[in-house]
Every structure is written in structure tokens, then in C-alpha cells.
Write an enzyme that holds these catalytic residues in place. Structure first.
Site, PDB file in Angstrom:
ATOM      1  N   ASN A   1      -3.450  -9.967  -3.871  1.00  8.97           N
ATOM      2  CA  ASN A   1      -3.732  -8.519  -4.243  1.00  8.97           C
ATOM      3  C   ASN A   1      -2.719  -7.928  -5.171  1.00  8.97           C
ATOM      4  O   ASN A   1      -1.705  -7.688  -4.789  1.00  8.97           O
ATOM      5  CB  ASN A   1      -3.620  -7.734  -2.782  1.00  8.97           C
ATOM      6  CG  ASN A   1      -3.716  -6.101  -3.005  1.00  8.97           C
ATOM      7  OD1 ASN A   1      -4.396  -5.740  -4.503  1.00  8.97           O
ATOM      8  ND2 ASN A   1      -3.468  -5.504  -2.308  1.00  8.97           N
TER       9      ASN A   1
ATOM     10  N   LYS B   1      -2.631  -5.211  -6.927  1.00  9.05           N
ATOM     11  CA  LYS B   1      -2.586  -3.655  -6.642  1.00  9.05           C
ATOM     12  C   LYS B   1      -2.408  -3.191  -8.103  1.00  9.05           C
ATOM     13  O   LYS B   1      -3.282  -3.865  -9.096  1.00  9.05           O
ATOM     14  CB  LYS B   1      -1.082  -3.337  -6.009  1.00  9.05           C
ATOM     15  CG  LYS B   1      -0.827  -4.242  -4.663  1.00  9.05           C
ATOM     16  CD  LYS B   1       0.049  -3.704  -4.013  1.00  9.05           C
ATOM     17  CE  LYS B   1       0.162  -4.520  -2.752  1.00  9.05           C
ATOM     18  NZ  LYS B   1       1.082  -4.016  -1.742  1.00  9.05           N
TER      19      LYS B   1
ATOM     20  N   HIS C   1      -7.775  -1.168   2.554  1.00  5.80           N
ATOM     21  CA  HIS C   1      -6.156  -1.318   2.544  1.00  5.80           C
ATOM     22  C   HIS C   1      -5.308  -0.279   3.100  1.00  5.80           C
ATOM     23  O   HIS C   1      -5.904   0.813   2.617  1.00  5.80           O
ATOM     24  CB  HIS C   1      -5.753  -1.961   0.998  1.00  5.80           C
ATOM     25  CG  HIS C   1      -4.388  -2.583   0.983  1.00  5.80           C
ATOM     26  ND1 HIS C   1      -3.048  -1.548   0.964  1.00  5.80           N
ATOM     27  CD2 HIS C   1      -4.019  -3.683   0.822  1.00  5.80           C
ATOM     28  CE1 HIS C   1      -2.316  -2.437   0.854  1.00  5.80           C
ATOM     29  NE2 HIS C   1      -2.469  -3.702   0.678  1.00  5.80           N
TER      30      HIS C   1
ATOM     31  N   GLU D   1      -2.823   1.165   1.951  1.00  4.75           N
ATOM     32  CA  GLU D   1      -2.354   1.944   0.834  1.00  4.75           C
ATOM     33  C   GLU D   1      -3.522   2.893   0.828  1.00  4.75           C
ATOM     34  O   GLU D   1      -3.128   4.216   0.006  1.00  4.75           O
ATOM     35  CB  GLU D   1      -1.858   1.026  -0.405  1.00  4.75           C
ATOM     36  CG  GLU D   1      -0.397   0.610   0.040  1.00  4.75           C
ATOM     37  CD  GLU D   1       0.001  -0.597  -0.835  1.00  4.75           C
ATOM     38  OE1 GLU D   1      -0.836  -0.991  -1.786  1.00  4.75           O
ATOM     39  OE2 GLU D   1       0.895  -1.289  -0.635  1.00  4.75           O
TER      40      GLU D   1
ATOM     41  N   GLU E   1      -2.759  -6.531   8.448  1.00  2.00           N
ATOM     42  CA  GLU E   1      -1.790  -6.323   7.636  1.00  2.00           C
ATOM     43  C   GLU E   1      -0.859  -5.107   8.492  1.00  2.00           C
ATOM     44  O   GLU E   1      -1.271  -3.967   8.203  1.00  2.00           O
ATOM     45  CB  GLU E   1      -2.008  -5.732   6.296  1.00  2.00           C
ATOM     46  CG  GLU E   1      -2.786  -6.858   5.674  1.00  2.00           C
ATOM     47  CD  GLU E   1      -2.681  -6.743   3.959  1.00  2.00           C
ATOM     48  OE1 GLU E   1      -2.241  -7.778   3.385  1.00  2.00           O
ATOM     49  OE2 GLU E   1      -3.038  -5.546   3.705  1.00  2.00           O
TER      50      GLU E   1
ATOM     51  N   GLY F   1       5.238  -5.383   1.747  1.00  2.00           N
ATOM     52  CA  GLY F   1       6.425  -4.975   0.553  1.00  2.00           C
ATOM     53  C   GLY F   1       7.663  -4.806   1.386  1.00  2.00           C
ATOM     54  O   GLY F   1       8.620  -4.306   0.272  1.00  2.00           O
TER      55      GLY F   1
ATOM     56  N   SER G   1       4.336  -9.371   3.419  1.00  2.00           N
ATOM     57  CA  SER G   1       5.522  -9.925   3.073  1.00  2.00           C
ATOM     58  C   SER G   1       5.472 -11.482   3.309  1.00  2.00           C
ATOM     59  O   SER G   1       6.373 -12.189   3.501  1.00  2.00           O
ATOM     60  CB  SER G   1       6.704  -9.594   3.944  1.00  2.00           C
ATOM     61  OG  SER G   1       7.043  -8.146   3.368  1.00  2.00           O
TER      62      SER G   1
HETATM   63  C1  PEP Z   1      -0.580  -6.348   0.496  1.00  2.00           C
HETATM   64  O1  PEP Z   1      -0.291  -5.285  -0.339  1.00  2.00           O
HETATM   65  O2  PEP Z   1      -1.687  -6.396   0.862  1.00  2.00           O
HETATM   66  C2  PEP Z   1       0.618  -7.277   0.692  1.00  2.00           C
HETATM   67  C3  PEP Z   1       0.359  -7.871   1.771  1.00  2.00           C
HETATM   68  O3  PEP Z   1       1.559  -6.947   0.039  1.00  2.00           O
HETATM   69  P1  PEP Z   1       2.910  -7.845   0.020  1.00  2.00           P
HETATM   70  O4  PEP Z   1       2.437  -9.236   0.243  1.00  2.00           O
HETATM   71  O5  PEP Z   1       3.848  -7.448  -1.051  1.00  2.00           O
HETATM   72  O6  PEP Z   1       3.685  -7.366   1.482  1.00  2.00           O
END
Ligand code: PEP
Length: 254
Positions: free
Chosen positions: A10, A12, A93, A95, A168, A174, A213
Site C-alpha cells: 500500500n 498510500k 483502510h 486511515e 490491521e 507505521g 509494521s
Molecule cells: C498500511 O498502511 O496498510 C500498513 C500496514 O502500513 P505499515 O506497513 O507502514 O505499518
């Protein structure tokens, strides 16, 4: 049942034309791991160029609008994603659930619109740190999934080519923090049960990805959890050197 692993990046709000070489490197490297499905979900502005450049490699969007067309400034429909060359899209997601206040009903409508148009959907769910610390993570995320799952998923179509779920935890995205393997296992088992409840036997074909992460250094440990069928990867998907070892780890546990 054994399910193929899916590792999706992803990007972003990262990436311009200058990054097409990196996308090519990722697609070329992923070719070596034929036992793993690999995809990149890119900013809308890059989808068409990337899909042309790496024909045959799965390029996706990060969101889709539930309507086929209309007065929705800044939004992209499923038909537009397909037209640009995307074969999949993320929906729900965290976010977007937070910043754009997307409800479970919105996410469900987006998933249904994308599936109806022929896109594969990665549907995200996950709890906040407050919910995790209060001991309510499994109940919260199970309820979120129940309310976000698309209706009308043909039982013979359910599977990696149509729907995947990504667990997630918001507090892991992040931050460099990840849940324990036991916590991931508990959540994925619960979600597997919800999919069986919603779709019967077909629910067993739907991959459940872990996201938050994921890096080369922790991927093998995460993929060793029995009900983890792959990963949704943010930061570590931007560079082939970081992303391909994660794909390789998925291949090693397939
Ligand atoms: C994400 O935004 O879906 C995600 C898993 O980000 P990260 O791997 O950077 O934690």
C-alpha cells in the site's frame, strides 16, 4: 485448507513517475516467487502508467467510490480503476475510516461496487489501542467485519481472486509495533469464523492478511501464524529491497 499467500503493498500518498523504475524492480523480483500472489496498491495518478509498464503484474487502487459515476469531487469509481488497468482495490483502510469518517456501511458499499465491477477487494479491519487495551479487540474487529462484508459474494467465486480481508491493528500501522503471534492467531481464527458464518464453505477460501509494521525482519514470524495468509505492507513496500524479502518469506511458508 491451504490458501495461496497474498502480499500487497500500500503506497498510500507516495510515488510519482520517478518511481516507475522501483515498481518495475518489484514486479520483476516478484516473478521469482510464483507461489505468492503479489500486488501494489498505488496512488490513482500512477495506476495507468504502472499497469502499462508491468503488464501482467497486479496493480490496485487504495480506495473506490461506491457509486458508478456522479458528483463526487476527487473520487474514483470501480470502472475508472479498471479502465486505468487496476485489478484490485483496498477498501476500509483505517486511515480512511478515521480521516474520511468511512462507516462500515460505506466500506461494505464500496466492496460491493468493486466486486460487481470485477475488481478484487482487500477489505481492512482493525482496532485502536484503546480497544485493544480494554480487552475488546476480538469482539470489536469481528463486529466491524460482520458489518463491512459484501453481500452477494457468489459462493463459487469467493477466494483470492475476489475478496481478501486484512487485519490491521491501527496501533501497529507505521509504528514499528506488532501484536504477539498469539494475539494475531486469536484474531485471525475469530475472523475465519466470521467468514464461515457469512459465506459458509466459500469463506474458507478467502485469504486473511495481517498488516501493520510488517518488515523483512518480522515477516517469517508473522507468516508462521497458521491463519495468516499474507500481508498488507505500507512503508516497507516502497522499495524492492525492503519488499521482496517479505514476499520471499511468504513463499518460504507457503
Ligand atoms: C498500511 O498502511 O496498510 C500498513 C500496514 O502500513 P505499515 O506497513 O507502514 O505499518
Amino acid at each position: 485448507m491451504p490458501r495461496r499467500k497474498l502480499v500487497a503493498g500500500n503506497w498510500k500518498m507516495h510515488g510519482t513517475g520517478a518511481d516507475l523504475a522501483e515498481i518495475t524492480a518489484i514486479a520483476g523480483g516478484a516473478d521469482q516467487f510464483a507461489m505468492v500472489d503479489v500486488a501494489l496498491c498505488l496512488p490513482a495518478t500512477l495506476i495507468e502508467r504502472a499497469a502499462r509498464q508491468v503488464a501482467g503484474f497486479a496493480i490496485g487502487g487504495q480506495d473506490v467510490h461506491q457509486s458508478p459515476k456522479g458528483a463526487h469531487t476527487g473520487c474514483v469509481s470501480a470502472a475508472m480503476l479498471l479502465d486505468a488497468g487496476a485489478t484490485l482495490t483496498i477498501v476500509g483502510h483505517s486511515e480512511r475510516r478515521e480521516a474520511q469518517r468511512e462507516s462500515n456501511a460505506d466500506v461494505k458499499a464500496k466492496a460491493e461496487a468493486a466486486l460487481a465491477a470485477g475488481l478484487t477487494v482487500i477489505l481492512c479491519v482493525g482496532e485502536s489501542l484503546d480497544v485493544r487495551e480494554a480487552g475488546g479487540a476480538v469482539a470489536f474487529v469481528s463486529g466491524q467485519l460482520d458489518s463491512s462484508l459484501p453481500h452477494g459474494l457468489a459462493s463459487d467465486a469467493a477466494g483470492p481472486q475476489t475478496l481478501a480481508v486484512a487485519y490491521e491493528p491501527i496501533w501497529a500501522i507505521g509504528t514499528g509495533k506488532i501484536p504477539t503471534s498469539a494475539d494475531i492467531d486469536e484474531m485471525h481464527r475469530a475472523l475465519r469464523g466470521r467468514l464461515a458464518n457469512a459465506y459458509g464453505e466459500a469463506g474458507d477460501r478467502i485469504p486473511i492478511l495481517y498488516g501493520g509494521s510488517v518488515k523483512a525482519s518480522n515477516a517469517a514470524e508473522i507468516f508462521a501464524v497458521p491463519d495468516v495468509d499474507g500481508a498488507l505492507v505500507g512503508g516497507a513496500s516502497l522499495k524492492a529491497a525492503d519488499f521482496l524479502p517479505i514476499v520471499e518469506a511468504a513463499g518460504s511458508t507457503s
